[in-house]
Design a protein around this motif. Structure first.
Motif, PDB file in Angstrom:
ATOM      1  N   MET A   1       0.804  -1.135   0.000  1.00  0.00           N
ATOM      2  CA  MET A   1       0.000   0.000   0.000  1.00  0.00           C
ATOM      3  C   MET A   1       0.860   1.213   0.000  1.00  0.00           C
ATOM      4  N   THR A   2       2.170   1.280  -0.184  1.00  0.00           N
ATOM      5  CA  THR A   2       3.105   2.394  -0.287  1.00  0.00           C
ATOM      6  C   THR A   2       3.452   2.653  -1.737  1.00  0.00           C
ATOM      7  N   VAL A   3       3.768   3.912  -2.051  1.00  0.00           N
ATOM      8  CA  VAL A   3       4.167   4.295  -3.408  1.00  0.00           C
ATOM      9  C   VAL A   3       5.570   4.863  -3.338  1.00  0.00           C
ATOM     10  N   THR A   4       6.462   4.351  -4.148  1.00  0.00           N
ATOM     11  CA  THR A   4       7.811   4.874  -4.225  1.00  0.00           C
ATOM     12  C   THR A   4       8.143   5.096  -5.684  1.00  0.00           C
ATOM     13  N   THR A   5       9.322   5.621  -5.907  1.00  0.00           N
ATOM     14  CA  THR A   5       9.767   5.833  -7.278  1.00  0.00           C
ATOM     15  C   THR A   5      10.222   4.526  -7.918  1.00  0.00           C
ATOM     16  N   LEU A   6      10.303   3.461  -7.135  1.00  0.00           N
ATOM     17  CA  LEU A   6      10.786   2.191  -7.651  1.00  0.00           C
ATOM     18  C   LEU A   6       9.623   1.438  -8.301  1.00  0.00           C
ATOM     19  N   ARG A   7       9.125   1.955  -9.417  1.00  0.00           N
ATOM     20  CA  ARG A   7       7.969   1.378 -10.089  1.00  0.00           C
ATOM     21  C   ARG A   7       8.396   0.109 -10.800  1.00  0.00           C
ATOM     22  N   ASN A   8       7.701  -0.972 -10.529  1.00  0.00           N
ATOM     23  CA  ASN A   8       7.993  -2.253 -11.137  1.00  0.00           C
ATOM     24  C   ASN A   8       6.660  -2.902 -11.472  1.00  0.00           C
ATOM     25  N   ALA A   9       6.472  -3.253 -12.739  1.00  0.00           N
ATOM     26  CA  ALA A   9       5.174  -3.761 -13.182  1.00  0.00           C
ATOM     27  C   ALA A   9       4.798  -5.053 -12.469  1.00  0.00           C
ATOM     28  N   ARG A  10       5.781  -5.912 -12.197  1.00  0.00           N
ATOM     29  CA  ARG A  10       5.469  -7.170 -11.510  1.00  0.00           C
ATOM     30  C   ARG A  10       5.056  -6.916 -10.061  1.00  0.00           C
ATOM     31  N   ILE A  11       5.699  -5.954  -9.428  1.00  0.00           N
ATOM     32  CA  ILE A  11       5.325  -5.628  -8.048  1.00  0.00           C
ATOM     33  C   ILE A  11       3.940  -4.987  -8.018  1.00  0.00           C
ATOM     34  N   ASP A  12       3.644  -4.126  -8.992  1.00  0.00           N
ATOM     35  CA  ASP A  12       2.299  -3.563  -9.087  1.00  0.00           C
ATOM     36  C   ASP A  12       1.263  -4.676  -9.249  1.00  0.00           C
ATOM     37  N   PHE A  13       1.575  -5.671 -10.066  1.00  0.00           N
ATOM     38  CA  PHE A  13       0.659  -6.792 -10.272  1.00  0.00           C
ATOM     39  C   PHE A  13       0.442  -7.556  -8.968  1.00  0.00           C
ATOM     40  N   LEU A  14       1.538  -7.843  -8.259  1.00  0.00           N
ATOM     41  CA  LEU A  14       1.432  -8.573  -6.997  1.00  0.00           C
ATOM     42  C   LEU A  14       0.607  -7.774  -5.986  1.00  0.00           C
ATOM     43  N   ARG A  15       0.822  -6.480  -5.949  1.00  0.00           N
ATOM     44  CA  ARG A  15       0.051  -5.630  -5.048  1.00  0.00           C
ATOM     45  C   ARG A  15      -1.424  -5.605  -5.480  1.00  0.00           C
ATOM     46  N   LEU A  68       9.905  -2.339  -0.441  1.00  0.00           N
ATOM     47  CA  LEU A  68       9.999  -1.057  -1.148  1.00  0.00           C
ATOM     48  C   LEU A  68      10.540   0.054  -0.252  1.00  0.00           C
ATOM     49  N   ILE A  69      10.129   0.075   0.998  1.00  0.00           N
ATOM     50  CA  ILE A  69      10.626   1.127   1.893  1.00  0.00           C
ATOM     51  C   ILE A  69      12.123   0.973   2.112  1.00  0.00           C
ATOM     52  N   THR A  70      12.573  -0.240   2.349  1.00  0.00           N
ATOM     53  CA  THR A  70      14.008  -0.469   2.549  1.00  0.00           C
ATOM     54  C   THR A  70      14.790  -0.195   1.271  1.00  0.00           C
ATOM     55  N   SER A  71      14.280  -0.652   0.137  1.00  0.00           N
ATOM     56  CA  SER A  71      14.936  -0.367  -1.146  1.00  0.00           C
ATOM     57  C   SER A  71      14.998   1.126  -1.407  1.00  0.00           C
ATOM     58  N   GLY A  72      13.904   1.827  -1.064  1.00  0.00           N
ATOM     59  CA  GLY A  72      13.873   3.267  -1.264  1.00  0.00           C
ATOM     60  C   GLY A  72      14.910   3.997  -0.429  1.00  0.00           C
ATOM     61  N   ILE A  73      15.102   3.562   0.810  1.00  0.00           N
ATOM     62  CA  ILE A  73      16.123   4.166   1.671  1.00  0.00           C
ATOM     63  C   ILE A  73      17.509   3.964   1.074  1.00  0.00           C
ATOM     64  N   LEU A  74      17.792   2.753   0.624  1.00  0.00           N
ATOM     65  CA  LEU A  74      19.106   2.454   0.042  1.00  0.00           C
ATOM     66  C   LEU A  74      19.330   3.264  -1.234  1.00  0.00           C
ATOM     67  N   THR A  75      18.291   3.426  -2.032  1.00  0.00           N
ATOM     68  CA  THR A  75      18.423   4.178  -3.276  1.00  0.00           C
ATOM     69  C   THR A  75      18.603   5.665  -3.019  1.00  0.00           C
ATOM     70  N   ARG A  76      17.807   6.202  -2.100  1.00  0.00           N
ATOM     71  CA  ARG A  76      17.819   7.646  -1.854  1.00  0.00           C
ATOM     72  C   ARG A  76      19.031   8.095  -1.051  1.00  0.00           C
ATOM     73  N   TRP A  77      19.398   7.317  -0.015  1.00  0.00           N
ATOM     74  CA  TRP A  77      20.451   7.770   0.902  1.00  0.00           C
ATOM     75  C   TRP A  77      21.709   6.895   0.890  1.00  0.00           C
TER      76      TRP A  77
END
Length: 386
Positions: A1-15, A68-77
């Motif tokens: 239920m979170t939105v990040t810049t890490l858009r992935n079609a397979r993850i969108d499908f799973l969600r 996604l939250i953990t991936s987003g932290i690693l990508t951003r910072w």
């Protein structure tokens, strides 16, 4: 239920699959599908397996959120300890609060007017309207699940937001853990501890669904599995063939575990579904999935995945309104499937409108305001003599 810049079609499908499970569960609990043409075609056992295990969909959400939250932290910072805590909190609030406040306002106003299914009538005896203050405060301050464990099911709409309370607690705790522990392996150790504690906690409360499904310690293991998958994904360096094999194995395991059911598997069932979801995420990491972005067959679920937060918030409001128009007893055999389609359509329209006119503009405005404020502050610090 979170939105990040890490858009992935397979993850969108799973969600999208996850939110579909939740919608089917809530509709079936409200109106039933056994006595319908679909029930005749699939049979009672299949309907029960598909519909009544929808809480596994929430577990999938938790895994995706952790990933996604953990991936987003690693990508951003660049690292967990490099996180800017205030920026993280601001971005989460900008994404979550505008549409949540709108949903809470609708529920509270209708509840205070004593509209059925919006009021606190699920409690026995019903709780007064003044209880809305406690309930809303609990949702906005991360202890709604504790309130449910003491009050039971008390409000048809607000009780559904238990999973948001779990995620809010995760958003609150993760940055603090990253700063306090500093080292990635220590954060990973905390995740492993949560994965161990989850089944144990559920084993202590296997006879009480408010505890084994909604308790914080019953849910954190799924989020922790998602976090560990995000930490592991860049280090695995799997080949495209290995990722495909992992996706296929996890993709086959997921429906098997789901259809096997929650009943009788209260302790490790949630762990198993979380591991299968994590396998799909690991197998999708770094994959462009170009064909998925144009595949019409997966488009509805990918759309649902992109709007899963708004669907989650507002589908229960739509369903409560529909229950005021038609009771389960009044809904005929022939009307159950059209009523389900209407529910899905109205929920999608509500999600689309809220996303377009509330969530996205408010999110952009709040993040832009914060970014401009940071830029002005940095400029002032660089000017001599100030």
């Amino acid at each position: 239920m979170t939105v990040t810049t890490l858009r992935n079609a397979r993850i969108d499908f799973l969600r999208g699959v996850a939110i579909a499970c939740v919608l089917v569960l809530h509709f079936t609990l409200a109106f039933g599908l056994l006595k319908s043409p679909l029930g005749d075609v699939l049979g009672p056992a299949a309907i029960k397996a598909i519909a009544f295990n929808g809480n596994y969909g929430v577990t999938i959400f938790f895994v995706i959120s952790g990933f996604l939250i953990t991936s987003g932290i690693l990508t951003r910072w660049g690292s967990l300890r490099g996180i800017d805590v205030f920026s993280f909190y601001w971005m989460r609030a900008a994404r979550i609060l505008p549409s949540l406040l709108l949903a809470l306002t609708i529920i509270v106003v209708l509840g205070v007017l004593n509209v059925p299914f919006f009021n606190n009538g699920d409690a026995k005896p019903p709780l007064p309207a003044s209880y809305f203050g406690i309930a809303v405060f609990s949702i906005l301050t991360f202890w709604h699940n504790v309130l449910m464990q003491s009050a039971g099911y008390f409000n048809y709409c607000l009780n559904v937001y238990w999973s948001l309370s779990v995620e809010e607690m995760f958003y609150l705790a993760l940055p603090l853990l990253c700063l306090a522990l500093r080292r990635t392996w220590l954060v990973a150790a905390v995740c492993v501890a949560a994965i161990v504690v989850g089944p144990y906690y559920r084993s202590l409360h296997a006879d009480n669904e408010i505890y084994f499904m909604y308790g914080y310690f019953a849910c954190f293991d799924a989020i922790a599995i998602g976090c560990l998958a995000a930490l592991l994904a860049p280090k695995l360096a799997l080949s495209p063939h290995a990722k495909l094999a992992l996706r296929l194995l996890a993709g086959m395991a997921l429906p098997i575990i789901y259809l096997r059911g929650i009943g009788g598997h209260e302790i490790f069932g949630f762990t198993a579904i979380a591991l299968a979801a994590a396998g799909i995420l690991l197998g999708s990491h770094g994959e462009k999935a170009a064909g998925w972005t144009t595949a019409w067959l997966t488009a509805p679920l990918r759309w649902a995945g992109r709007h899963s937060y708004e669907l989650y918030l507002f589908h229960i409001i739509v369903l409560a309104a529909m229950r005021n128009l038609m009771t389960k007893a009044e809904l005929s055999y022939a009307m159950r499937l059209p009523w389900l389609c209407l529910f899905v359509a109205l929920s999608a329209i509500a999600a689309m409108l809220v996303s377009r006119y509330v969530s996205e503009p408010a999110n952009a405005a709040l993040r832009g305001w914060y970014g401009r404020g940071r830029a002005v502050s940095a400029t002032r610090q660089q000017q001599p003599g100030e």
